[in-house]
Design an enzyme around this catalytic site. Structure first.
Site, mmCIF file in Angstrom:
data_model
loop_
_atom_site.group_PDB
_atom_site.id
_atom_site.type_symbol
_atom_site.label_atom_id
_atom_site.label_comp_id
_atom_site.label_asym_id
_atom_site.label_seq_id
_atom_site.Cartn_x
_atom_site.Cartn_y
_atom_site.Cartn_z
ATOM 1 N N ARG A 34 0.794 -1.284 -0.027
ATOM 2 C CA ARG A 34 -0.055 0.086 -0.157
ATOM 3 C C ARG A 34 0.704 1.195 0.026
ATOM 4 O O ARG A 34 0.364 2.126 -0.647
ATOM 5 C CB ARG A 34 -0.941 0.032 1.294
ATOM 6 C CG ARG A 34 -2.110 -1.084 1.027
ATOM 7 C CD ARG A 34 -3.131 -0.855 1.980
ATOM 8 N NE ARG A 34 -4.192 -1.592 1.742
ATOM 9 C CZ ARG A 34 -4.867 -2.391 2.761
ATOM 10 N NH1 ARG A 34 -4.619 -2.393 3.831
ATOM 11 N NH2 ARG A 34 -6.063 -3.053 2.200
ATOM 12 N N LYS A 203 -17.789 -17.079 1.869
ATOM 13 C CA LYS A 203 -19.169 -16.678 2.579
ATOM 14 C C LYS A 203 -20.112 -15.956 1.467
ATOM 15 O O LYS A 203 -19.817 -15.206 0.409
ATOM 16 C CB LYS A 203 -19.357 -15.670 3.458
ATOM 17 C CG LYS A 203 -18.785 -16.074 4.762
ATOM 18 C CD LYS A 203 -19.096 -14.791 5.945
ATOM 19 C CE LYS A 203 -18.983 -15.313 7.308
ATOM 20 N NZ LYS A 203 -19.229 -14.370 8.109
HETATM 21 P P1 AMP Z 1 -13.361 -14.319 1.480
HETATM 22 O O1 AMP Z 1 -12.615 -13.388 2.426
HETATM 23 O O2 AMP Z 1 -14.867 -14.291 1.551
HETATM 24 O O3 AMP Z 1 -12.813 -13.755 0.116
HETATM 25 O O4 AMP Z 1 -12.756 -15.794 1.710
HETATM 26 C C1 AMP Z 1 -11.420 -16.156 1.399
HETATM 27 C C2 AMP Z 1 -11.258 -17.323 2.523
HETATM 28 O O5 AMP Z 1 -12.078 -18.391 1.896
HETATM 29 C C3 AMP Z 1 -9.880 -17.898 2.242
HETATM 30 O O6 AMP Z 1 -9.138 -17.536 3.440
HETATM 31 C C4 AMP Z 1 -10.093 -19.448 1.917
HETATM 32 O O7 AMP Z 1 -9.522 -20.282 2.699
HETATM 33 C C5 AMP Z 1 -11.546 -19.434 2.248
HETATM 34 N N1 AMP Z 1 -12.384 -20.498 1.474
HETATM 35 C C6 AMP Z 1 -12.292 -20.688 0.342
HETATM 36 N N2 AMP Z 1 -12.966 -21.994 -0.121
HETATM 37 C C7 AMP Z 1 -13.068 -22.557 0.825
HETATM 38 C C8 AMP Z 1 -14.189 -23.872 1.244
HETATM 39 N N3 AMP Z 1 -14.398 -24.481 0.264
HETATM 40 N N4 AMP Z 1 -14.503 -23.723 2.509
HETATM 41 C C9 AMP Z 1 -14.026 -23.079 3.588
HETATM 42 N N5 AMP Z 1 -13.228 -22.005 3.306
HETATM 43 C C10 AMP Z 1 -12.924 -21.816 2.220
#
Ligand code: AMP
Length: 401
Positions: A34, A203
């Site tokens: 950043r 999520k």
């Molecule tokens: P986000 O912050 O919503 O973009 O999520 C990113 C996180 O989602 C990362 O740390 C991944 O490890 C987690 N993630 C991705 N796929 C899965 C899954 N199938 N089950 C659980 N966590 C996941």
């Protein structure tokens, strides 16, 4: 207006930067991206002979009382040395954001030098968007530049409210902000077709609005990560112990129906790498994503899905990627994400315009060593998503007025 369109020669210029860098326990900067990204604007202003006053937030300080641990932990004083190294300029630090001491330091600041103010969030007025606090900051400078794309979606005092105290020809965007907006608009205004969005992450609730708004714009939406399983369950699949947000099953169904109406192809992973435990050394197997046994969870897209997704990406002319395809932090579940990263890089070298936005996909593309091989890597996860969701960013609106 952009910084280059404003006369800043020998003026006092207040630049709102995003220096919200991660620090370790010894207060060393562990990733200076950043700060590096703010350098073109800072260097330009210094070269114009401007006296450069920088303000930023750092972290989320909660205890704002004098001498609190948070004031130690989140002080911008930890950045002074590296800022002087990066800029090559003399950097003064003042341990306040407004007030007599800051005013005196700003008034005495010579052209070609930097004055770094203390964390804007040490005042609760910052997040409250307090007008008096913003006005006090504005009085430090002749010109206000916002280069903090990462916080452009917040209507805070130093990111938005302050702009009204500068005439239109004395406020503008920095170079990073301008690059971010220019790139975001490439996606939202008449992108070259086929247009594909790759949306992953944990999520579905975080991204459902984005997905909804992307349907009319996209030809293809590739869904991966934990959020895919809410869709798979909504379609009647057995997803075992995979992540699922039951409150969103209806909305997931609506999205699938809406996409069909708009002729947008939504892809769900046909197979998954499943594990009997959320752990790097779990037992794994690859199965159909709608037939996951109880006690097992989908942690990455499978090889068939990875192939399909790669083919769609490589056939696209515009690609947006937000969110990993699996738990890429663990090697056993990283293949889907890294293969998709490679496909995005390949599409770019074939002439596609590719934009990576959002914290975890940025770290995935960096980890894959492919950041230089895509068209644009956004620094602002939340801000980029809100822009693409069609929301007006307060930091942008305040400048454009
Ligand atoms: P986000 O912050 O919503 O973009 O999520 C990113 C996180 O989602 C990362 O740390 C991944 O490890 C987690 N993630 C991705 N796929 C899965 C899954 N199938 N089950 C659980 N966590 C996941």
């Amino acid at each position: 207006m952009n910084i280059q369109d404003i006369n800043i020669k020998y003026k006092k210029v207040l630049i709102r930067v995003d220096f919200n860098v991660p620090l370790d326990a010894e207060r060393n900067i562990t990733d200076d991206t950043r700060m590096v990204k703010a350098m073109p604007t800072i260097q330009y202003a210094l070269a114009e002979g401007a006296a450069v006053i920088l303000c930023s937030h750092l972290g989320r300080p909660k205890d704002l009382s004098a001498d609190s641990d948070d004031r130690q932990k989140y002080s911008l004083s930890h950045l002074v040395y590296h800022l002087s190294e990066l800029s090559g300029a003399k950097v003064q630090f003042v341990d306040d954001t407004i007030g007599a001491e800051v005013e005196a330091a700003a008034a005495a600041l010579p052209g070609g030098e930097i004055l770094l103010l203390e964390n804007t969030r040490f005042y609760k007025e910052e997040k409250a968007g307090d007008a008096d606090f913003a006005k006090s900051m504005s009085e430090l400078a002749d010109v206000y530049i916002n280069d903090a794309f990462g916080t452009a979606h917040r209507a805070h005092a130093s990111t938005a409210v302050i702009a009204q105290y500068f005439d239109k020809d004395k406020r503008g965007f920095g170079m990073l902000m301008n690059a971010e907006l220019t790139n975001a608009r490439k996606l939202s205004h008449n992108p070259a077709k086929p247009v594909t969005a790759i949306i992953g992450g944990a999520k579905v609730s975080d991204k459902i609005q984005l997905l909804k708004n992307l349907i009319p714009v996209m030809d293809n939406i590739l869904v991966g990560g934990g959020m895919a399983y809410t869709f798979l369950k909504a379609k009647g699949g057995a997803i075992g112990n995979s992540l699922c947000e039951d409150d969103y099953l209806e909305m997931a169904k609506d999205i699938l129906a809406e996409a069909q109406k708009e002729n947008t192809n939504i892809y769900l992973p046909e197979d998954s790498v499943i594990a009997d435990n959320f752990a790097a050394d779990a037992n794994t197997q690859v199965v159909a994503s709608d037939n996951i046994p109880d006690g097992w969870m989908g942690l990455d897209i499978g090889s068939k899905a990875t192939q399909v997704y790669s083919d769609v990406i490589k056939a696209s002319k515009t690609v947006l990627w937000n969110g990993p395809m699996g738990v890429f932090e663990m090697e056993a579940f990283s293949k889907g994400t890294f293969t998709v990263a490679q496909a995005v890089a390949d599409a770019t070298s074939d002439g596609a315009y590719t934009l990576i936005g959002g914290g975890d996909s940025v770290s995935a593309i960096n980890k894959a060593g492919l950041a230089e091989k895509v068209s644009f890597v956004s620094t602002g996860g939340g801000a980029m998503l809100e822009f693409l969701e069609g929301k007006e960013l307060p930091g942008v609106k305040a400048i454009e007025g």
